[in-house]
Design a protein around this motif. Structure first.
Motif, mmCIF file in Angstrom:
data_model
loop_
_atom_site.group_PDB
_atom_site.id
_atom_site.type_symbol
_atom_site.label_atom_id
_atom_site.label_comp_id
_atom_site.label_asym_id
_atom_site.label_seq_id
_atom_site.Cartn_x
_atom_site.Cartn_y
_atom_site.Cartn_z
ATOM 1 N N VAL A 8 -5.451 3.491 2.052
ATOM 2 C CA VAL A 8 -4.141 3.895 1.537
ATOM 3 C C VAL A 8 -3.244 4.218 2.714
ATOM 4 C CG1 VAL A 8 -2.872 5.606 0.186
ATOM 5 C CG2 VAL A 8 -5.092 4.803 -0.609
ATOM 6 N N GLU A 9 -2.051 3.680 2.657
ATOM 7 C CA GLU A 9 -1.044 3.948 3.678
ATOM 8 C C GLU A 9 0.155 4.571 2.985
ATOM 9 O OE1 GLU A 9 1.170 1.509 7.290
ATOM 10 O OE2 GLU A 9 -0.219 0.488 5.956
ATOM 11 N N GLY A 10 0.533 5.765 3.410
ATOM 12 C CA GLY A 10 1.644 6.463 2.772
ATOM 13 C C GLY A 10 2.957 6.227 3.488
ATOM 14 N N PHE A 11 3.919 5.754 2.759
ATOM 15 C CA PHE A 11 5.293 5.648 3.244
ATOM 16 C C PHE A 11 6.080 6.732 2.514
ATOM 17 C CE2 PHE A 11 3.417 1.407 3.539
ATOM 18 C CZ PHE A 11 3.678 1.087 4.860
ATOM 19 N N TYR A 12 5.698 7.981 2.756
ATOM 20 C CA TYR A 12 6.183 9.104 1.970
ATOM 21 C C TYR A 12 7.678 9.324 2.102
ATOM 22 C CZ TYR A 12 1.204 9.873 1.778
ATOM 23 O OH TYR A 12 -0.148 9.692 1.594
ATOM 24 N N LYS A 13 8.235 9.087 3.277
ATOM 25 C CA LYS A 13 9.676 9.298 3.418
ATOM 26 C C LYS A 13 10.471 8.257 2.642
ATOM 27 C CE LYS A 13 10.408 6.871 7.802
ATOM 28 N NZ LYS A 13 10.856 7.012 9.170
ATOM 29 N N HIS A 14 9.800 7.178 2.237
ATOM 30 C CA HIS A 14 10.444 6.152 1.416
ATOM 31 C C HIS A 14 10.013 6.241 -0.042
ATOM 32 C CE1 HIS A 14 12.026 4.448 5.051
ATOM 33 N NE2 HIS A 14 10.806 4.234 5.525
ATOM 34 N N GLY A 15 9.166 7.223 -0.365
ATOM 35 C CA GLY A 15 8.776 7.467 -1.743
ATOM 36 C C GLY A 15 7.752 6.506 -2.305
ATOM 37 N N MET A 16 6.915 5.904 -1.434
ATOM 38 C CA MET A 16 5.913 4.984 -1.974
ATOM 39 C C MET A 16 4.619 5.018 -1.180
ATOM 40 S SD MET A 16 6.988 1.138 -1.009
ATOM 41 C CE MET A 16 6.599 0.476 0.584
ATOM 42 N N ILE A 17 3.597 4.443 -1.796
ATOM 43 C CA ILE A 17 2.265 4.332 -1.212
ATOM 44 C C ILE A 17 1.837 2.877 -1.312
ATOM 45 C CG2 ILE A 17 -0.162 4.899 -1.632
ATOM 46 C CD1 ILE A 17 0.785 7.634 -2.570
ATOM 47 N N LYS A 18 1.127 2.411 -0.289
ATOM 48 C CA LYS A 18 0.535 1.076 -0.313
ATOM 49 C C LYS A 18 -0.971 1.254 -0.270
ATOM 50 C CE LYS A 18 0.195 -3.196 2.375
ATOM 51 N NZ LYS A 18 0.657 -3.867 3.615
ATOM 52 N N ALA A 19 -1.658 0.694 -1.269
ATOM 53 C CA ALA A 19 -3.112 0.782 -1.328
ATOM 54 C C ALA A 19 -3.695 -0.618 -1.234
ATOM 55 C CB ALA A 19 -3.549 1.437 -2.634
ATOM 56 N N LEU A 20 -4.676 -0.783 -0.351
ATOM 57 C CA LEU A 20 -5.409 -2.045 -0.258
ATOM 58 C C LEU A 20 -6.704 -1.874 -1.031
ATOM 59 C CD1 LEU A 20 -4.918 -2.836 3.527
ATOM 60 C CD2 LEU A 20 -3.641 -3.751 1.589
ATOM 61 N N ALA A 21 -6.938 -2.795 -1.963
ATOM 62 C CA ALA A 21 -8.100 -2.667 -2.842
ATOM 63 C C ALA A 21 -8.837 -3.991 -2.943
ATOM 64 C CB ALA A 21 -7.659 -2.186 -4.223
ATOM 65 N N GLN A 22 -10.165 -3.906 -2.967
ATOM 66 C CA GLN A 22 -11.026 -5.087 -3.028
ATOM 67 C C GLN A 22 -11.458 -5.342 -4.461
ATOM 68 O OE1 GLN A 22 -14.737 -4.718 -0.903
ATOM 69 N NE2 GLN A 22 -14.980 -6.933 -0.771
ATOM 70 N N ARG A 23 -11.340 -6.596 -4.863
ATOM 71 C CA ARG A 23 -11.773 -6.974 -6.210
ATOM 72 C C ARG A 23 -13.281 -6.776 -6.318
ATOM 73 N NH1 ARG A 23 -10.248 -12.434 -9.522
ATOM 74 N NH2 ARG A 23 -11.353 -11.857 -11.403
ATOM 75 N N LEU A 24 -13.699 -6.085 -7.375
ATOM 76 C CA LEU A 24 -15.110 -5.758 -7.535
ATOM 77 C C LEU A 24 -15.941 -6.946 -7.994
ATOM 78 C CD1 LEU A 24 -14.899 -2.186 -9.062
ATOM 79 C CD2 LEU A 24 -15.420 -2.842 -6.714
ATOM 80 N N PHE A 25 -15.351 -7.830 -8.744
ATOM 81 C CA PHE A 25 -16.059 -9.006 -9.230
ATOM 82 C C PHE A 25 -15.248 -10.236 -8.851
ATOM 83 C CE2 PHE A 25 -16.935 -5.447 -12.075
ATOM 84 C CZ PHE A 25 -18.299 -5.315 -11.857
ATOM 85 N N PRO A 26 -15.429 -10.746 -7.614
ATOM 86 C CA PRO A 26 -14.639 -11.880 -7.135
ATOM 87 C C PRO A 26 -14.851 -13.129 -7.995
ATOM 88 C CG PRO A 26 -15.859 -10.870 -5.337
ATOM 89 C CD PRO A 26 -16.352 -10.258 -6.615
ATOM 90 N N GLU A 27 -13.925 -14.083 -7.871
ATOM 91 C CA GLU A 27 -14.021 -15.341 -8.598
ATOM 92 C C GLU A 27 -15.388 -15.970 -8.354
ATOM 93 O OE1 GLU A 27 -11.786 -16.638 -10.700
ATOM 94 O OE2 GLU A 27 -10.452 -14.970 -10.358
ATOM 95 N N GLY A 28 -15.971 -16.502 -9.405
ATOM 96 C CA GLY A 28 -17.247 -17.171 -9.289
ATOM 97 C C GLY A 28 -18.442 -16.240 -9.424
ATOM 98 N N SER A 29 -18.205 -14.926 -9.538
ATOM 99 C CA SER A 29 -19.310 -13.982 -9.710
ATOM 100 C C SER A 29 -19.642 -13.862 -11.181
ATOM 101 C CB SER A 29 -18.926 -12.610 -9.164
ATOM 102 O OG SER A 29 -18.719 -12.668 -7.787
ATOM 103 N N PRO A 30 -20.863 -13.483 -11.485
ATOM 104 C CA PRO A 30 -21.238 -13.298 -12.895
ATOM 105 C C PRO A 30 -20.481 -12.144 -13.523
ATOM 106 C CG PRO A 30 -23.110 -12.834 -11.432
ATOM 107 C CD PRO A 30 -21.963 -13.276 -10.594
#
Length: 124
Positions: free
Chosen positions: A102-124
Motif C-alpha cells: 500500500v502506498e499512501g498519497f494522503y495529501k491528495h486524499g487517496m491510497i494505491k494498493a497493489l494486490a495479487q490475484r489469488l486464483f490466476p487464469e488457468g488455475s482450478p
C-alpha cells in the motif's frame, strides 16, 4: 499546494468502479480458540493493471500480470507481514486479490494498493 483527488478516484465517468474490501478480523473464545472472519465494505475507486514501475514493490517471483492496482480514498491494509493479515479485495468481476503493498498519497486524499490475484487464469 495540496490537490485532493479523492473525488476523481470515485467518479464513474472517469473510470471509477466499486470493489469490495474484505478486512480480516480475529476473535478469541473463552477457551483460547481463534476464529477468523471478514468484515466487508463496498468501496468506490479505480482498478487498473499494475505497471512496470509497480514491480519494485512486489516480492520476487510475482508475475506482474497477476497484479492489479486499486486506487481509493478508503484505507486499505497490506498487513504487517507477521501477525496481521492484509485485506482481500474483490473486483467487480468477482476476482479475489490479496493486498501486498500500500502506498499512501494522503495529501491528495487517496491510497494505491497493489494486490495479487489469488486464483490466476488457468488455475482450478
Amino acid at each position: 499546494m495540496r490537490v485532493d483527488v479523492s473525488d476523481i478516484v470515485i467518479d464513474f465517468d472517469l473510470g471509477g468502479t466499486t470493489f469490495t474490501r474484505r478486512r480480516p478480523t480475529t476473535t478469541y473464545s473463552g477457551e483460547g480458540i481463534t476464529n477468523q472472519s471478514y468484515v466487508d465494505l463496498t468501496v468506490s475507486g479505480i482498478v487498473q493493471p499494475a505497471n512496470q514501475e509497480d514491480a519494485q514493490f512486489l516480492p520476487d517471483g510475482v508475475r506482474l500480470s497477476d497484479i492489479k492496482a486499486f486506487y481509493s480514498s478508503v484505507p486499505i491494509s497490506a498487513g504487517d507481514g507477521s501477525s496481521t493479515i492484509g485485506d482481500v479485495l474483490v473486483d467487480d468481476m468477482g476476482h479475489t486479490f490479496q493486498v501486498l503493498h500500500v502506498e499512501g498519497f494522503y495529501k491528495h486524499g487517496m491510497i494505491k494498493a497493489l494486490a495479487q490475484r489469488l486464483f490466476p487464469e488457468g488455475s482450478p
